[in-house]
Every structure is written in C-alpha cells, then in structure tokens.
Design a protein around this motif. Structure first.
Motif, PDB file in Angstrom:
ATOM      1  N   MET A  99      24.045  45.124  37.662  1.00 20.19           N
ATOM      2  CA  MET A  99      23.580  45.137  36.256  1.00 20.19           C
ATOM      3  C   MET A  99      22.786  43.876  35.985  1.00 20.19           C
ATOM      4  O   MET A  99      23.354  42.824  35.677  1.00 20.19           O
ATOM      5  N   ARG A 134      20.298  41.958  33.622  1.00 14.80           N
ATOM      6  CA  ARG A 134      19.782  42.059  32.262  1.00 14.80           C
ATOM      7  C   ARG A 134      19.698  40.656  31.686  1.00 14.80           C
ATOM      8  O   ARG A 134      20.346  39.724  32.164  1.00 14.80           O
ATOM      9  N   GLU A 184      21.327  35.824  20.602  1.00 16.10           N
ATOM     10  CA  GLU A 184      22.556  35.986  19.823  1.00 16.10           C
ATOM     11  C   GLU A 184      23.755  36.177  20.751  1.00 16.10           C
ATOM     12  O   GLU A 184      24.815  35.597  20.567  1.00 16.10           O
ATOM     13  N   GLU A 185      23.538  36.992  21.807  1.00 16.17           N
ATOM     14  CA  GLU A 185      24.641  37.230  22.730  1.00 16.17           C
ATOM     15  C   GLU A 185      24.995  35.967  23.488  1.00 16.17           C
ATOM     16  O   GLU A 185      26.164  35.679  23.728  1.00 16.17           O
ATOM     17  N   PHE A 207      27.112  33.967  21.373  1.00 15.62           N
ATOM     18  CA  PHE A 207      28.458  34.548  21.338  1.00 15.62           C
ATOM     19  C   PHE A 207      29.264  34.108  22.547  1.00 15.62           C
ATOM     20  O   PHE A 207      30.414  33.683  22.436  1.00 15.62           O
ATOM     21  N   LEU A 208      28.618  34.214  23.713  1.00 13.75           N
ATOM     22  CA  LEU A 208      29.342  33.884  24.938  1.00 13.75           C
ATOM     23  C   LEU A 208      29.677  32.402  24.995  1.00 13.75           C
ATOM     24  O   LEU A 208      30.721  32.005  25.498  1.00 13.75           O
ATOM     25  N   TYR A 216      32.706  31.912  22.951  1.00 17.09           N
ATOM     26  CA  TYR A 216      33.806  32.853  23.180  1.00 17.09           C
ATOM     27  C   TYR A 216      35.009  32.151  23.779  1.00 17.09           C
ATOM     28  O   TYR A 216      34.914  31.434  24.769  1.00 17.09           O
ATOM     29  N   GLN A 241      41.201  35.374  23.936  1.00 11.74           N
ATOM     30  CA  GLN A 241      42.431  35.373  23.143  1.00 11.74           C
ATOM     31  C   GLN A 241      43.593  35.155  24.103  1.00 11.74           C
ATOM     32  O   GLN A 241      43.538  35.533  25.261  1.00 11.74           O
ATOM     33  N   ARG A 262      48.550  38.120  29.870  1.00 11.14           N
ATOM     34  CA  ARG A 262      47.819  38.794  30.931  1.00 11.14           C
ATOM     35  C   ARG A 262      48.727  38.995  32.132  1.00 11.14           C
ATOM     36  O   ARG A 262      49.619  38.191  32.379  1.00 11.14           O
ATOM     37  N   VAL A 310      41.454  33.583  40.560  1.00  8.43           N
ATOM     38  CA  VAL A 310      40.682  33.735  39.337  1.00  8.43           C
ATOM     39  C   VAL A 310      40.273  32.351  38.888  1.00  8.43           C
ATOM     40  O   VAL A 310      41.117  31.484  38.692  1.00  8.43           O
ATOM     41  N   GLN A 368      34.324  32.769  38.054  1.00  8.42           N
ATOM     42  CA  GLN A 368      35.360  33.773  37.798  1.00  8.42           C
ATOM     43  C   GLN A 368      36.212  34.059  39.020  1.00  8.42           C
ATOM     44  O   GLN A 368      37.084  34.923  38.977  1.00  8.42           O
ATOM     45  N   GLY A 369      35.960  33.344  40.117  1.00  5.62           N
ATOM     46  CA  GLY A 369      36.817  33.537  41.280  1.00  5.62           C
ATOM     47  C   GLY A 369      36.255  34.513  42.275  1.00  5.62           C
ATOM     48  O   GLY A 369      35.056  34.748  42.334  1.00  5.62           O
ATOM     49  N   PRO A 394      45.280  30.546  36.472  1.00  2.00           N
ATOM     50  CA  PRO A 394      44.537  31.453  35.581  1.00  2.00           C
ATOM     51  C   PRO A 394      44.740  32.900  36.013  1.00  2.00           C
ATOM     52  O   PRO A 394      44.826  33.212  37.198  1.00  2.00           O
ATOM     53  N   ARG A 395      44.841  33.777  35.037  1.00  2.00           N
ATOM     54  CA  ARG A 395      45.033  35.202  35.324  1.00  2.00           C
ATOM     55  C   ARG A 395      43.855  35.990  34.778  1.00  2.00           C
ATOM     56  O   ARG A 395      43.268  35.605  33.774  1.00  2.00           O
ATOM     57  N   PRO A 396      43.564  37.092  35.414  1.00  2.00           N
ATOM     58  CA  PRO A 396      42.481  37.929  34.900  1.00  2.00           C
ATOM     59  C   PRO A 396      42.997  38.808  33.756  1.00  2.00           C
ATOM     60  O   PRO A 396      44.193  39.066  33.654  1.00  2.00           O
ATOM     61  N   HIS A 421      29.894  41.818  21.128  1.00  2.00           N
ATOM     62  CA  HIS A 421      29.321  41.261  22.338  1.00  2.00           C
ATOM     63  C   HIS A 421      30.382  41.242  23.418  1.00  2.00           C
ATOM     64  O   HIS A 421      31.561  41.179  23.106  1.00  2.00           O
ATOM     65  N   VAL A 442      50.425  44.076  28.104  1.00  2.00           N
ATOM     66  CA  VAL A 442      51.353  43.332  28.937  1.00  2.00           C
ATOM     67  C   VAL A 442      52.324  42.619  28.017  1.00  2.00           C
ATOM     68  O   VAL A 442      51.906  41.852  27.153  1.00  2.00           O
ATOM     69  N   ALA A 445      33.795  39.611  40.517  1.00  2.00           N
ATOM     70  CA  ALA A 445      33.703  38.438  39.655  1.00  2.00           C
ATOM     71  C   ALA A 445      32.370  38.493  38.918  1.00  2.00           C
ATOM     72  O   ALA A 445      31.346  38.843  39.493  1.00  2.00           O
ATOM     73  N   ARG A 462      37.083  36.810  33.445  1.00  2.00           N
ATOM     74  CA  ARG A 462      37.403  37.666  34.574  1.00  2.00           C
ATOM     75  C   ARG A 462      38.161  38.887  34.069  1.00  2.00           C
ATOM     76  O   ARG A 462      39.262  38.765  33.539  1.00  2.00           O
ATOM     77  N   PHE A 504      28.129  46.543  31.375  1.00  2.00           N
ATOM     78  CA  PHE A 504      28.926  46.082  32.519  1.00  2.00           C
ATOM     79  C   PHE A 504      28.483  46.801  33.800  1.00  2.00           C
ATOM     80  O   PHE A 504      27.298  47.051  33.985  1.00  2.00           O
TER      81      PHE A 504
END
Lengths: 242, 242
Positions: A1, A3, A8-9, A12-13, A16, A19, A23, A65, A71-72, B22-24, B50, B65, B105, B112, B154
């Motif tokens: 992918m 792009r 704006e995105e 956002f990132l 970000y 939360q 997990r 990770v 991101q691992g 860290p966990r995904p 986003h 979880v 990743a 992640r 994605f």
DNA sequence: ATAATAGTGTCTATTAGACAATATCCT
DNA sequence: AGGATATTGTCTAATAGACACTATTAT
C-alpha cells in the motif's frame, strides 16, 4: 500500500497516542516436523519457567514489537528467527509457513497470549544438527506416536494436531513431500514418506505412476548414481529447485 | 488442557506481573462476502477516523482483552461479535472461519497492529438486511470487479485477495457453495454461484452430474415446488443441515 | 538359487469435460 | 409455435486402485 498521507493525516499521526486498552501478548509457536527412524517427529522443548515448568512445549517466543516508528519484526520474520534460535537451522533451507492463530482466552494462565502458529518441515538429513545447538535434555524429537502418552503445555496438542492435519492434506496436492526427504532420493524412499505421514501403505506400482507424471512435468529429474539397498538398487532422483 | 497446577506454580502465577515489553494491538478484520446481482461482493465500511479517513476498509475491530483473570473474548468470538455489530447478522446463520493472520510491521501507521482475518459467507437472501443496520453511506457491498479500481485502506486488498483465493479453492472440495445460495435453490442457481465465484462457465450437464452425486450421498434433498423461470421451471432443492 | 524389492503392465472403476439430444415450460 | 433452458445421454480422456508379472541385485 503505497500512498501519500495528507497533511491533516500526518498531523493526526504525529499527535496520535495509542489508548491504553489492555493488549494481548503475541507469540509465534513452531511445529517443527521431520522424519527420523521411519516416524514423524515434532521438536519439543522443556520449559524452564512456570507455567508448565519442566513440561514439554512447542518452541516459540514473543513477537518483537518496537515502539514509535519502529514497529518491530514481521510475523514471518519472528517465526524464522525463532527457528534459527531454537534449532540453529537456516530458515532458507526449511519450509516454514503460517498455520493458524490460536487465541482462546485462558490458554496461557499468566496473561492473554495470542499465538500465531507456524509449521516447519525439516529434511531428515538436516535434523541431526538440531541437537548440537542446545542442551540435549532441553529439546527432543518426539514421535507422533509417543505424543499420545505425552502431556503438552498450553494448547500445544491442539496446535500439533492442526499441523499434522494440514500437512497430511497438503501432501495430496502439493510438493511438500520433497521437504521431508534428502536432496536426492529414490521413489521407494519418497513413497515411504507418504506412507509414514499418511499412516497407510502406498501401492508401489501406483505410486510410481503418479511419480512418473512429475518426472514428465519436469518437477524432478534423475540424479547420478544408484541407491544400494538390501535388494535391487533404486534409481536416484532430485527435486528441481532451491 | 485440564490440569491442576502445583502449589509452587500457583504461587508463581499469583506473583506474576507481565513484563512491560511493548505489545501489539490485535484486531479481527472480516472479509464478508455475498452474491448480489450476479457478482461476488465484499462489504466495506467507510473509515471515520485517521488513518485513511474517508477511505474504504474491511469491517473489524480490536479483540477485547481483559485484565487479570478475565482474559477477554476468544478470537472467534471477537469475529462473531464484529459481524453482528457491523452487519446485524446473526453469526449462527453465517459461515465464518479464520482466514490468515496479517502482521507486517508498518501495516498500520499508528502502531503495531496484528490482524487476524476472518472470511464470512452471507446467503444472498440475508444480505439486504445488512444496510438497514447502519448508515447507508457508511457501508456498501463492493463487487470484486469494482474493487480493482478502488483503493483500500491498510493492507486490506491483500486480505481480500487471500480470502477470494481461499474461497475459490474450497469451492472445489467443500460445501461452502451452499452458504452463498438461499435456503432453497435449483441446480442452475447453484451452478451460477460456481460460475460467478470461479469466473468461468460451468457446463450444465456436467455440473448436474456432480450435483446428483451429492443427492445420492444425502447431502441435499428435494424441496417442494418448482422455480418458475423464463423457460422450463427447475426443480428446487435444499441443503440438509442448519 | 533365493529373497527382496525395484520397476512394468493390465484391468476396472470413478470422475471431469466436451458436446449432442430431448423435455418442458413461458410467451 | 418458438425460444429458452432444464435435463438426459454419450463419448473420451485422465486418474486411482487392485493386483499380477518381470527385472535386478545382494546374499
């Protein structure tokens, strides 16, 4: 992918913050299969820690990770890394593919662990070097037969069963049998692999006919020499690839 | 795996604190397929946030979880819950099965995310009620054809492709076609499903012969009535189960 | 020479596919 | 009556399985 995110995105990132919902831990577990002494064998390792301390389990480990932009490692990379770490085997010389993902709540008493299971097929001529890597008492090739009486940690029995069923299925319509035989082999040897994995005798004549079609299709070719046996020597072949 | 942990192991579990490696995040994504207007269609939802805000993506969500003893929901349960939430469809009336786990990743720019993908097959008579559940502009059935020109969020195109390839494969040796046809159906209708999914014409005579074997095997049975068509009416059958 | 098993041949049954022919209903 | 398509029939090729038979080597 590929792009280009909008401004704006991007913004956002930038801001970000994941939360902190709880997990799960994510692991890869490996069902590493080979054939030793005319039996399908799976590599198990002895657990050094609780839970199931001292019990036998599939080799595996947590997926790495990263944090932030890093991101691992990919899942496949994690599986290949574990294979190398646990067996010393070069992942490029071993068939390894994703099997199924096991994520039942409670399958690990410590915490929620989701396990992406992989199957690996090790050629029998490579299997002996596995022991050399680690402590002999900590890893062993268990025959499928002996597994019936052997308790396994976690839901690893279910994973092994799933792997065997997958391999048996693929034996019918794919070329995975060549990953369970040395680089050169005779037709009877290949037939034995089928018989062992599928747990039923294969008719020598009929098997040879199927095999001859592969020859005509150029999937395999003759190799030099003859295999000396207790009776009539057999022609040697090799798989075309690798 | 039912077993009694030792006292020592119980103690271990009592004091166990998950390391904060860290966990995904783990999500389930659904490839929900049906047939509408003689085309295979996949349900996509418009992203409200986003990344890929406003873009089309597979329905899905994070696996719940828990914390402590409550480890949350099974993966299958998460997939079924998402199906219900996103479509209003009763998971018991829809074929839903795990497809593959995507965990590259960087596949989600936020963090992640490892996605356990599921495929669901919705009978075409149930498909219309899906719209009623949510805002029409937020979800739509995209034909496979139109997807070629449609960008997906994605790595969801790869997931859709994997799902289609899986379904096409299973059509040959399983009964999944019955999940893409109303409860009662005629042989030509079933044949059309094959033709649409596999994207090639099926010979009416040969198809019927294959179908007749299922009849003899008791997989299907005659249903009352005849299907009125533009020409000769066809016999109606139903699948035995459910 | 004999045992053992590699390798060949034959027969039958099943299945897929191409394609012709017939049946039955709607209009 | 004519069009459309459901349904049946026929033929061929490919494949799997059972099983008999021949070939070649070690002992």
């Amino acid at each position: 992918m590929k792009r280009e995110p909008s401004a704006e995105e991007k913004a956002f990132l930038e801001q970000y913050r994941p939360q902190d919902y709880p997990r799960p831990a994510v692991a890869v577990d490996l069902v590493i299969l080979t054939i030793i002494d005319a039996q399908v064998r799976v590599l198990l390792v002895k657990r050094k820690e609780h839970p199931f301390k001292g019990g036998w389990a599939l080799p595996g480990g947590f997926v790495r990770v990263g944090s932030g932009k890093e991101q691992g490692e990919d899942l496949d990379a994690a599986a290949r890394r574990e294979l190398l770490e646990e067996t010393g085997l070069d992942p490029d010389r071993v068939l390894i593919e994703q099997l199924y993902t096991f994520g039942r709540a409670g399958r690990d008493p410590r915490m929620r662990v989701i396990s992406v299971a992989y199957v690996a097929l090790v050629r029998p001529d490579l299997a002996p070097i596995v022991r050399a890597g680690g402590d002999v008492s900590d890893a062993d090739w268990f025959s499928i037969e002996s597994l019936k009486k052997q308790e396994l940690a976690f839901d690893h029995r279910e994973i092994v069963d799933t792997a065997l069923s997958r391999i048996r299925g693929k034996l019918e319509y794919s070329n995975i049998a060549f990953d369970l035989v040395p680089l050169t082999f005779t037709i009877p040897e290949l037939r034995h692999v089928y018989a062992i994995v599928l747990d039923r005798e294969m008719d020598p004549g009929n098997f040879r006919r199927k095999f001859n079609r592969m020859l005509e299709d150029g999937v395999i070719e003759r190799a030099p020499g003859k295999r000396i046996t207790a009776s009539k020597p057999a022609t040697v072949y090799r798989f075309k690839r690798r």
